[in-house]
Design an enzyme around this catalytic site. Structure first.
Site, short mmCIF file in Angstrom:
data_model
loop_
_atom_site.label_atom_id
_atom_site.label_comp_id
_atom_site.label_asym_id
_atom_site.label_seq_id
_atom_site.Cartn_x
_atom_site.Cartn_y
_atom_site.Cartn_z
N SER A 1 0.80 -1.22 0.00
CA SER A 1 0.00 0.00 0.00
C SER A 1 0.83 1.28 0.00
CB SER A 1 -0.95 -0.03 1.19
OG SER A 1 -1.84 1.04 1.11
N HIS A 2 0.68 2.07 1.06
CA HIS A 2 1.32 3.39 1.12
C HIS A 2 2.77 3.30 1.59
CE1 HIS A 2 -0.37 2.15 4.88
NE2 HIS A 2 0.51 2.91 5.50
N LYS B 1 -1.75 -9.80 0.30
CA LYS B 1 -3.02 -9.99 1.02
C LYS B 1 -3.98 -10.84 0.21
CE LYS B 1 -4.67 -5.39 -0.38
NZ LYS B 1 -5.36 -4.16 0.00
N ASP C 1 -2.50 6.49 -3.33
CA ASP C 1 -1.38 5.77 -2.71
C ASP C 1 -0.85 4.65 -3.61
OD1 ASP C 1 -3.46 3.94 -2.40
OD2 ASP C 1 -2.68 3.19 -0.49
N ASP D 1 -1.20 1.41 -3.89
CA ASP D 1 -2.08 0.43 -4.51
C ASP D 1 -3.43 1.01 -4.95
OD1 ASP D 1 -2.77 0.76 -1.81
OD2 ASP D 1 -3.67 -1.23 -1.68
N ASP E 1 -5.91 2.57 -3.38
CA ASP E 1 -7.16 2.57 -2.62
C ASP E 1 -7.35 3.83 -1.77
OD1 ASP E 1 -5.21 1.87 -0.80
OD2 ASP E 1 -6.17 0.01 -0.13
N ARG E 2 -6.30 4.64 -1.62
CA ARG E 2 -6.45 5.87 -0.83
C ARG E 2 -6.53 7.09 -1.71
NH1 ARG E 2 -2.70 5.63 4.49
NH2 ARG E 2 -3.08 3.44 4.99
N LYS F 1 -11.51 0.13 -0.27
CA LYS F 1 -11.57 1.57 -0.46
C LYS F 1 -11.05 1.86 -1.86
CE LYS F 1 -7.40 2.23 2.38
NZ LYS F 1 -7.21 0.97 3.10
#
Ligand code: VG1
Ligand code: CO
Length: 542
Positions: free
Chosen positions: A112-113, A125, A276, A278, A280-281, A375
């Site tokens: 992710s971030h 994941k 971010d 991946d 999702d943010r 998200k």
């Protein structure tokens, strides 16, 4: 091609956190490490005859890990894997592909971030057939499996060519390489008024989207520039790079400073956004107007019916516990349900599946809806664009009018990073022990009404999640929350969340750090942060 059964022994510490298993890349590249975790996933969910989605955010080791996972899926008897071209898929796009193709789940390679690179972070994941992150019971079973694993299965073969879209096969397993963007872009087109947004861009509306050299580049370029007609160059840092070009792909005012400077500088565009690693943010910024994620969730909920996909209204709004109560006020006004869940998107899954909530959000720059089970950064950006196109007001005007209707929930998160784990644990233990004696005491002129350790009972399946964060609630509605991060890879990260509600319009313009002054001082006093950790000031303030 032959299937090999490789003997292995458990590797300590393969415990998934808030969002899958995250470790330093060299750890993941270590002998049997990735293989042990992937085999543990397959052992828990079963692979025989099943179909999975596979993709990642393009960080260093993404391409190699994809080949290992494909070979292991084949050896474990999977029937088919749908993989993004170049092993690329944003987290929301992977969630969509799992749902669209009714697969048995998917594996997403991302931290992710967290920064990427040979000495940075990597992660894996598993997402369920509903497209959402595996719930606690499943990740705990995977962890348990990693402690007893003795062998993994892998076929010996050449690399699968993931550079071209099309069908191939690997030791009897079908591999479908798909365009990572197409299905996702079509989903976005079905939810938002692309004509209205296109007309807005045509009339001279200017935007900057910072993809931070991570996975959203190709998605944003296709959707914003190619389909919606935003000017070429609207998307910056649009090519996903293995080390994210040295950027820290966390869309907040600290790490997306270049975007912030532009949005607060001379000749700022009308609208800015960042995403971010991946995808999702999201961070939303207007010209001279930063939108806090908690406010963004509230504004999206209040204006959702302006977007075609949400015309019928919302069933409910859910937020993570540390997220500000701004969204609750909107839900109350709309007379719809509001839900408070532990941190992490996996807790929204049941509410979305059961039709109890339509929109969800977290203070950590995450918003999304029931269109997928993750998200979704670009979704939030498009929802904002749709609202701006219909209301024909600026971001600052929309924020101000929102606060005049609902009041302002001043909000901030302070992160204290890389604290020695024993010290952070000792601080939390002392704080937990002190909770029962807190109510009725006055701190910084505020009366403590309640203090507890957040415990969540899932309203759909009744599962209970304990110790999800310490909450100290004051009589005036102010709130302090403390918890330790579950996504870091170095020591412990203490997250301190601060909130204060303000009704007086004359004070809406205050700097949140000033408005929250008494709450910040109370938090340091009650948790004795400096005494335990030696830290008097946070590393990151958002
Ligand atoms: C952080 C955020 C949390 C978010 C999680 C995963 O977790 O606080 O809100 O869901 O990251 O986000 P923690 O445990 O470090 O506070 V990300 O964009 O993986 O996918
Ligand atoms: Co992310």
């Amino acid at each position: 091609m032959s299937v090999h059964i490789i003997a292995t022994t458990p590797i300590a510490g393969q415990k998934p956190g808030t969002s899958g298993l995250r470790k330093k890349t060299p750890v993941f590249m270590g002998r049997h490490y990735l293989e042990n975790f992937v085999q543990s996933i397959f052992d828990v969910v079963g692979a025989k005859g099943k179909t999975f989605v596979l993709g990642g955010d393009g960080r260093y080791f993404n391409d190699r890990a994809a080949q290992v996972i494909l070979r292991m899926a084949a050896a474990n008897g999977a029937a088919r894997v749908i993989v993004g071209q170049g092993a690329i898929l944003s987290t929301p796009a992977a969630s969509h592909l799992i749902r669209l193709n009714k697969t048995d789940g998917g594996i997403i390679m991302s931290a992710s971030h967290n920064p990427g690179g040979p000495n940075e972070d990597f992660g894996v994941k598993f997402n369920m057939p509903n497209g959402g992150p595996a719930p606690e019971a499943v990740t705990e079973a995977m962890y348990a499996r990693t402690t007893e694993i003795t062998q993994y299965h892998i076929v010996e073969s050449q690399d699968v060519d993931l550079s071209k879209v099309g069908r191939t096969s690997l030791a009897g397993m079908t591999v479908d390489v798909v365009d990572p963007v197409a299905d996702y872009a079509a989903l976005m087109e079905s939810l938002f008024d692309f004509n209205a947004i296109r007309a807005m861009f045509k009339s001279g509306f200017r935007m900057r989207f910072d993809a931070m050299c991570a996975v959203t580049g190709p998605y944003a370029t296709e959707i914003l520039e190619n389909r919606l007609g935003a000017a070429k160059g609207t998307v910056v840092h649009g090519t996903p790079l293995p080390d994210f070009g040295g950027m820290h792909p966390d869309p907040n005012p600290i790490w997306a400073k270049e975007l912030m400077d532009e949005m607060f500088g001379a000749d700022a565009p009308d609208f800015g956004a960042a995403s971010d690693g991946d995808g999702d943010r999201n961070m939303i910024v207007g010209r001279n107007a930063y939108v806090s994620p908690s406010d963004s969730l509230a504004v999206l909920a209040a204006n959702a019916t302006l977007a075609p996909g949400y015309k019928a209204g919302l069933k409910g709004v859910a937020r993570s516990m540390p997220t500000s109560a701004a969204a609750d006020r909107v839900a109350a006004a709309l007379k719809i349900g509001s839900y408070e869940t532990p941190t992490g998107w996996k807790f929204f899954g049941n509410l979305l599946d059961a039709g109890k909530a339509t929109i969800c959000g977290e203070e950590s720059f995450g918003t999304g809806s029931d269109h997928v089970r993750e998200k979704d950064g670009l979704w939030a950006v498009l929802m904002w664009l749709n609202i701006l196109a219909v209301r024909k007001e600026s971001v600052a005007e929309i924020l101000t009018s929102h606060w005049s209707s609902f009041g302002r929930n001043f909000y901030s998160r302070h992160d204290f990073e890389a604290i020695p784990t024993e010290k952070a644990d000792a601080m939390m233990a002392a704080l937990r022990a002190a909770l029962p004696s807190m109510p009725g005491h006055q701190v910084e002129g505020m009366m403590i009404a309640d203090a507890d350790d957040f415990e969540y009972t899932d309203p759909v399946d009744g599962s209970v999640s304990r110790k999800q964060g310490v909450r100290i609630l004051f009589e005036d509605g102010s709130r302090i929350v403390l918890r330790l991060s579950g996504t870091g890879t170095e020591g412990a990260t203490l997250r301190l969340y601060l909130e204060r509600y303000e009704e007086d319009p004359a004070k809406f313009g205050l700097d949140p750090q000033i408005a929250l002054g008494p709450v910040i001082r109370a938090a340091h006093g009650l948790a004795r942060i400096e005494e335990h950790t030696g830290r008097s000031a946070p590393d990151v303030v958002t």
